[in-house]
Design a protein around this motif. Structure first.
Motif, PDB file in Angstrom:
ATOM      1  N   PHE A   1       0.836  -1.192   0.000  1.00  0.00           N
ATOM      2  CA  PHE A   1       0.000   0.000   0.000  1.00  0.00           C
ATOM      3  C   PHE A   1       0.879   1.254   0.000  1.00  0.00           C
ATOM      4  N   VAL A   2       0.482   2.240  -0.790  1.00  0.00           N
ATOM      5  CA  VAL A   2       1.168   3.539  -0.762  1.00  0.00           C
ATOM      6  C   VAL A   2       0.121   4.627  -0.543  1.00  0.00           C
ATOM      7  N   LYS A   3       0.509   5.665   0.169  1.00  0.00           N
ATOM      8  CA  LYS A   3      -0.434   6.710   0.538  1.00  0.00           C
ATOM      9  C   LYS A   3      -0.649   7.761  -0.537  1.00  0.00           C
ATOM     10  N   SER A   4       0.350   7.939  -1.393  1.00  0.00           N
ATOM     11  CA  SER A   4       0.239   9.025  -2.367  1.00  0.00           C
ATOM     12  C   SER A   4       0.510   8.527  -3.785  1.00  0.00           C
ATOM     13  N   GLU A   5       0.020   9.274  -4.738  1.00  0.00           N
ATOM     14  CA  GLU A   5       0.272   8.941  -6.144  1.00  0.00           C
ATOM     15  C   GLU A   5       1.731   9.190  -6.500  1.00  0.00           C
ATOM     16  N   ALA A   6       2.391  10.076  -5.753  1.00  0.00           N
ATOM     17  CA  ALA A   6       3.822  10.303  -5.986  1.00  0.00           C
ATOM     18  C   ALA A   6       4.617   9.039  -5.672  1.00  0.00           C
ATOM     19  N   GLU A   7       4.272   8.366  -4.565  1.00  0.00           N
ATOM     20  CA  GLU A   7       4.921   7.097  -4.220  1.00  0.00           C
ATOM     21  C   GLU A   7       4.606   6.034  -5.272  1.00  0.00           C
ATOM     22  N   LEU A   8       3.405   6.083  -5.776  1.00  0.00           N
ATOM     23  CA  LEU A   8       2.954   5.112  -6.772  1.00  0.00           C
ATOM     24  C   LEU A   8       3.843   5.138  -8.012  1.00  0.00           C
ATOM     25  N   GLU A   9       4.285   6.311  -8.385  1.00  0.00           N
ATOM     26  CA  GLU A   9       5.083   6.466  -9.598  1.00  0.00           C
ATOM     27  C   GLU A   9       6.443   5.778  -9.508  1.00  0.00           C
ATOM     28  N   LEU A  10       6.856   5.403  -8.315  1.00  0.00           N
ATOM     29  CA  LEU A  10       8.154   4.748  -8.131  1.00  0.00           C
ATOM     30  C   LEU A  10       8.061   3.231  -8.305  1.00  0.00           C
ATOM     31  N   CYS A  11       6.872   2.734  -8.511  1.00  0.00           N
ATOM     32  CA  CYS A  11       6.648   1.286  -8.551  1.00  0.00           C
ATOM     33  C   CYS A  11       6.565   0.759  -9.979  1.00  0.00           C
ATOM     34  N   ASP A  12       6.809  -0.543 -10.130  1.00  0.00           N
ATOM     35  CA  ASP A  12       6.732  -1.175 -11.457  1.00  0.00           C
ATOM     36  C   ASP A  12       5.292  -1.200 -11.967  1.00  0.00           C
ATOM     37  N   VAL A  13       4.381  -1.558 -11.068  1.00  0.00           N
ATOM     38  CA  VAL A  13       2.961  -1.650 -11.421  1.00  0.00           C
ATOM     39  C   VAL A  13       2.180  -0.728 -10.501  1.00  0.00           C
ATOM     40  N   LYS A  14       1.391   0.134 -11.089  1.00  0.00           N
ATOM     41  CA  LYS A  14       0.634   1.126 -10.327  1.00  0.00           C
ATOM     42  C   LYS A  14      -0.842   0.737 -10.332  1.00  0.00           C
ATOM     43  N   VAL A  15      -1.362   0.417  -9.161  1.00  0.00           N
ATOM     44  CA  VAL A  15      -2.747  -0.036  -9.041  1.00  0.00           C
ATOM     45  C   VAL A  15      -3.572   1.043  -8.341  1.00  0.00           C
ATOM     46  N   TYR A  16      -4.640   1.472  -9.000  1.00  0.00           N
ATOM     47  CA  TYR A  16      -5.547   2.477  -8.453  1.00  0.00           C
ATOM     48  C   TYR A  16      -6.872   1.805  -8.101  1.00  0.00           C
TER      49      TYR A  16
ATOM     50  N   ASN B   1      12.366  -3.430 -20.059  1.00  0.00           N
ATOM     51  CA  ASN B   1      11.623  -3.512 -18.820  1.00  0.00           C
ATOM     52  C   ASN B   1      11.508  -2.184 -18.087  1.00  0.00           C
ATOM     53  N   ASP B   2      12.577  -1.403 -18.065  1.00  0.00           N
ATOM     54  CA  ASP B   2      12.533  -0.135 -17.353  1.00  0.00           C
ATOM     55  C   ASP B   2      11.622   0.878 -18.024  1.00  0.00           C
ATOM     56  N   ASN B   3      11.243   0.593 -19.247  1.00  0.00           N
ATOM     57  CA  ASN B   3      10.402   1.534 -19.978  1.00  0.00           C
ATOM     58  C   ASN B   3       8.920   1.150 -19.945  1.00  0.00           C
ATOM     59  N   LEU B   4       8.593   0.084 -19.228  1.00  0.00           N
ATOM     60  CA  LEU B   4       7.194  -0.328 -19.116  1.00  0.00           C
ATOM     61  C   LEU B   4       6.464   0.573 -18.120  1.00  0.00           C
ATOM     62  N   ASP B   5       5.333   1.068 -18.541  1.00  0.00           N
ATOM     63  CA  ASP B   5       4.483   1.863 -17.648  1.00  0.00           C
ATOM     64  C   ASP B   5       3.142   1.128 -17.548  1.00  0.00           C
ATOM     65  N   VAL B   6       2.988   0.345 -16.472  1.00  0.00           N
ATOM     66  CA  VAL B   6       1.812  -0.512 -16.309  1.00  0.00           C
ATOM     67  C   VAL B   6       0.924   0.035 -15.201  1.00  0.00           C
ATOM     68  N   ARG B   7      -0.345   0.275 -15.532  1.00  0.00           N
ATOM     69  CA  ARG B   7      -1.301   0.831 -14.570  1.00  0.00           C
ATOM     70  C   ARG B   7      -2.591   0.017 -14.605  1.00  0.00           C
ATOM     71  N   ILE B   8      -3.082  -0.318 -13.425  1.00  0.00           N
ATOM     72  CA  ILE B   8      -4.309  -1.093 -13.281  1.00  0.00           C
ATOM     73  C   ILE B   8      -5.343  -0.226 -12.570  1.00  0.00           C
ATOM     74  N   TYR B   9      -6.544  -0.193 -13.130  1.00  0.00           N
ATOM     75  CA  TYR B   9      -7.616   0.633 -12.565  1.00  0.00           C
ATOM     76  C   TYR B   9      -8.782  -0.265 -12.138  1.00  0.00           C
ATOM     77  N   LEU B  10      -9.101  -0.214 -10.859  1.00  0.00           N
ATOM     78  CA  LEU B  10     -10.182  -1.020 -10.300  1.00  0.00           C
ATOM     79  C   LEU B  10     -11.214  -0.109  -9.645  1.00  0.00           C
ATOM     80  N   SER B  11     -12.452  -0.591  -9.576  1.00  0.00           N
ATOM     81  CA  SER B  11     -13.506   0.174  -8.914  1.00  0.00           C
ATOM     82  C   SER B  11     -14.529  -0.773  -8.321  1.00  0.00           C
ATOM     83  N   SER B  12     -15.101  -0.371  -7.199  1.00  0.00           N
ATOM     84  CA  SER B  12     -16.140  -1.178  -6.566  1.00  0.00           C
ATOM     85  C   SER B  12     -17.479  -1.019  -7.269  1.00  0.00           C
ATOM     86  N   VAL B  13     -17.605   0.048  -8.061  1.00  0.00           N
ATOM     87  CA  VAL B  13     -18.828   0.288  -8.835  1.00  0.00           C
ATOM     88  C   VAL B  13     -18.461   0.402 -10.306  1.00  0.00           C
ATOM     89  N   VAL B  14     -19.095  -0.396 -11.150  1.00  0.00           N
ATOM     90  CA  VAL B  14     -18.831  -0.370 -12.584  1.00  0.00           C
ATOM     91  C   VAL B  14     -20.140  -0.212 -13.344  1.00  0.00           C
TER      92      VAL B  14
END
Length: 233
Positions: free
Chosen positions: A101-116, A146-159
């Protein structure tokens, strides 16, 4: 006669002990995946990018006010893939996919996979073109490194339902299914041709299914065909 009974008793006892040991080993053996049972399709399409890292670090950021359970379910989805790959290949030292878990989107940017995780699909950055869980993969500078991969996953409880009108508050198992499905995309799995029925099918009809779909040998075999038995690096 007594010696014969003692030998018989010892034989029975030995058989009983061996039986207990065999049963115990079977029970404690983890099962993080299932055998494929539907052979309408026998392979999963793969995307054109691959990972080349010892450890894929996933970070999870939640919109304010979302219940912690959604974070837990998402983290477990990542762990399920790791355990399934380790068990399927017999290699428990590799296939390191982590989630935190990360608290901010700034921290998220440091990760390989960014899950929202959002509380509503309308908050997706690609709404209205995206109204359900999705994964975005970009290759920076057009290079498949690999270092150039920008992978983001978007999830929601309501779709939004496919009818374009009905909003759906996902039951827990349906949200978990979405999370496992999207992690599958992160690992390089594409969509099946069958609209429903497989973990990597484009749709999951929770009105017809009362539980999430398992990771199976079908998906695991597709990943192993790309990477072999020794993990992502």
């Amino acid at each position: 006669m007594c010696k014969g009974l003692s030998l018989l008793a010892l034989t029975v006892l030995l058989f009983f002990v061996l039986s207990i040991d065999f049963t115990f080993s079977t029970v404690v053996a983890a099962n993080y995946y299932s055998e494929q049972t539907d052979f309408t399709e026998t392979s999963v399409p793969m995307t054109r990018y691959t990972w080349d890292k010892d450890n894929i670090e996933s970070c999870i950021h939640m919109e304010e006010g979302i219940e912690n359970a959604y974070y837990v379910w998402t983290k477990l989805s990542v762990q399920n893939w790791r355990h399934a790959l380790q068990e399927y290949t017999g290699n428990h030292l590799e296939w390191n996919i982590t989630a935190k878990f990360v608290k901010s989107e700034a921290e998220l940017e440091l990760c390989d996979v960014k899950v929202y995780i959002y509380d509503n699909y309308r908050d997706f950055p690609d709404y209205p073109s995206q109204t359900g869980a999705y994964t975005s993969v970009a290759l920076r500078d057009g290079l498949e490194k690999n270092d150039n991969l920008d992978v983001r996953i978007y999830l929601s409880s309501v779709v939004l339902h496919g009818d374009g009108q009905t909003e759906i508050n996902l039951p827990p198992y349906a949200f978990r299914n979405s999370a496992v499905h999207e992690i599958g995309h992160m690992l390089g799995l594409g969509h099946m041709q069958s609209q429903k029925g497989y973990l990597m099918s484009p749709q999951f009809d929770f009105w017809q299914s009362s539980e999430q779909l398992p990771i199976t040998t079908l998906e695991l075999d597709a990943i192993v065909r790309v990477y072999g038995l020794d993990g992502f690096d």
